[in-house]
Design an enzyme around this catalytic site. Structure first.
Site, mmCIF file in Angstrom:
data_model
loop_
_atom_site.group_PDB
_atom_site.id
_atom_site.type_symbol
_atom_site.label_atom_id
_atom_site.label_comp_id
_atom_site.label_asym_id
_atom_site.label_seq_id
_atom_site.Cartn_x
_atom_site.Cartn_y
_atom_site.Cartn_z
ATOM 1 N N GLY A 54 0.774 -1.267 -0.036
ATOM 2 C CA GLY A 54 0.044 -0.068 -0.058
ATOM 3 C C GLY A 54 1.030 1.210 0.118
ATOM 4 N N HIS A 98 4.863 2.235 -7.950
ATOM 5 C CA HIS A 98 3.803 1.186 -8.254
ATOM 6 C C HIS A 98 2.945 1.083 -9.165
ATOM 7 C CE1 HIS A 98 4.408 1.497 -3.478
ATOM 8 N NE2 HIS A 98 4.739 0.163 -3.668
ATOM 9 N N GLY A 117 9.790 -4.617 -7.750
ATOM 10 C CA GLY A 117 10.628 -3.679 -8.072
ATOM 11 C C GLY A 117 12.071 -4.208 -7.809
ATOM 12 N N ASP A 143 14.072 -3.247 -4.261
ATOM 13 C CA ASP A 143 14.196 -4.110 -3.484
ATOM 14 C C ASP A 143 15.188 -5.279 -3.875
ATOM 15 O OD1 ASP A 143 12.913 -3.086 -0.994
ATOM 16 O OD2 ASP A 143 11.202 -2.920 -2.377
HETATM 17 O O1 PAF Z 1 8.111 -5.047 -1.385
HETATM 18 C C1 PAF Z 1 7.083 -5.130 -0.680
HETATM 19 O O2 PAF Z 1 6.295 -3.853 -0.653
HETATM 20 C C2 PAF Z 1 6.885 -6.045 0.035
HETATM 21 O O3 PAF Z 1 7.923 -6.710 0.556
HETATM 22 C C3 PAF Z 1 6.110 -7.243 -0.452
HETATM 23 C C4 PAF Z 1 6.835 -8.016 -1.566
HETATM 24 C C5 PAF Z 1 4.903 -6.647 -0.808
HETATM 25 C C6 PAF Z 1 5.511 -8.492 0.667
HETATM 26 O O4 PAF Z 1 5.020 -7.949 1.494
#
Ligand code: PAF
Length: 282
Positions: free
Chosen positions: A30, A36, A148, A151
């Site tokens: 979120g 996103h 993404g 990370d």
């Molecule tokens: O990268 C993220 O936002 C979170 O680590 C994920 C992959 C949604 C898991 O909660």
């Protein structure tokens, strides 16, 4: 767009859509931003006439710091709109109680890639990520999922999970989306003070300078040390790590012909920012 708040609602929404092309999943926590939105648009393109599923779930199990979880931004109404505007067919928004049984006893731990970089300073974080992503894969049964590359370590660990557990999903890494000033978009940026927000784009500048130095033959250890030094020269900034590693193993770069990764995590006040850049010798 259908919104599913329970696992049963999700299964019911997906049942008639299965078998009609790809099912592409974009998992998120979120507080959706343009980064996103880019992932969602890529998912739409990849799915074609198939189905795009997004999840918005602030996963408590992956937070090793209660303060970080409490401070994490929450914008559920805006998130619904972002998903609607960017081609999502089914949005899964469960509560923690819906997602997890109170007496759950299964954990899912990757034991090599998770020991370094963010894994070293956030114990249990990647086990929590693997657990929730594996659950999402089981619930949604996607053909494809997009994550993404900001990370980068998370993506490497999830690739390992999919490989080692034979999960039938294709993972796609999406390039980092940056603001015009170079700062990687992150839900955490909103929590920066104006001073730290003004200083934060220097992370990307230092990484870009490092890439040029590395391409011209500077020793790996020196390249990483220079980034650390430059970050530490910013008042109030504390470096968690600045490391140059093998981009696939995330451990020491044994062969400089392989793709390298320069990854950093640094505290700008009480906000921990991460960024990275892939490097190779010219
Ligand atoms: O990268 C993220 O936002 C979170 O680590 C994920 C992959 C949604 C898991 O909660």
């Amino acid at each position: 767009m259908q919104i599913a708040r329970s696992k049963d609602e999700l299964r019911a929404a997906l049942a008639p859509l299965r078998g009609a092309g790809k099912v592409v999943l974009v998992p998120t926590m979120g507080a959706l931003h343009e980064g996103h939105a880019t992932l969602l648009r890529q998912a739409r393109q990849l799915a074609g006439d198939g189905t795009v599923v997004a999840s918005v779930f602030l996963n408590p199990v992956q937070f090793n710091d209660a303060h970080d979880l409490a401070a994490y931004p929450r914008t559920p109404e805006d998130d619904v709109e972002t998903c609607r505007r960017n081609g999502v067919d089914v949005l899964f928004m469960p509560t923690p109680d819906e997602m997890y049984c109170a007496d759950r006893t299964i954990t899912l731990e990757e034991t090599h890639l998770s020991t370094v970089l963010c894994g070293a300073s956030r114990p249990g974080h990647f086990a929590g990520v693997c657990l929730v992503v594996d659950k999402l894969f089981n619930l949604v049964q996607p053909t494809d999922a997009i994550f993404g590359k900001k990370d980068y370590q998370q993506l490497a660990i999830l690739r390992r999970m999919v490989r080692d557990l034979d999960i039938p999903v294709t993972l796609h890494g999406a390039e980092i989306v940056r603001g015009e000033d170079g700062l990687a978009l992150s839900s955490r940026n909103a929590r920066l003070t104006p001073e730290f927000r003004a200083a934060a784009p220097s992370i990307h500048r230092f990484l870009t300078e490092a890439r040029a130095d590395y391409a011209q033959g500077a020793p790996a250890a020196e390249v990483a040390a220079a980034v650390r030094r430059k970050l530490e020269a910013i008042p109030g900034v504390r470096v968690d790590y600045a490391e140059l590693v093998d981009a696939e193993t995330l451990h020491e770069l044994a062969d400089e012909k392989r793709l390298a990764l320069l990854a950093v995590a640094a505290w700008f006040g009480d906000v921990r920012l991460i960024d990275n850049i892939e490097l190779s010798r010219a």
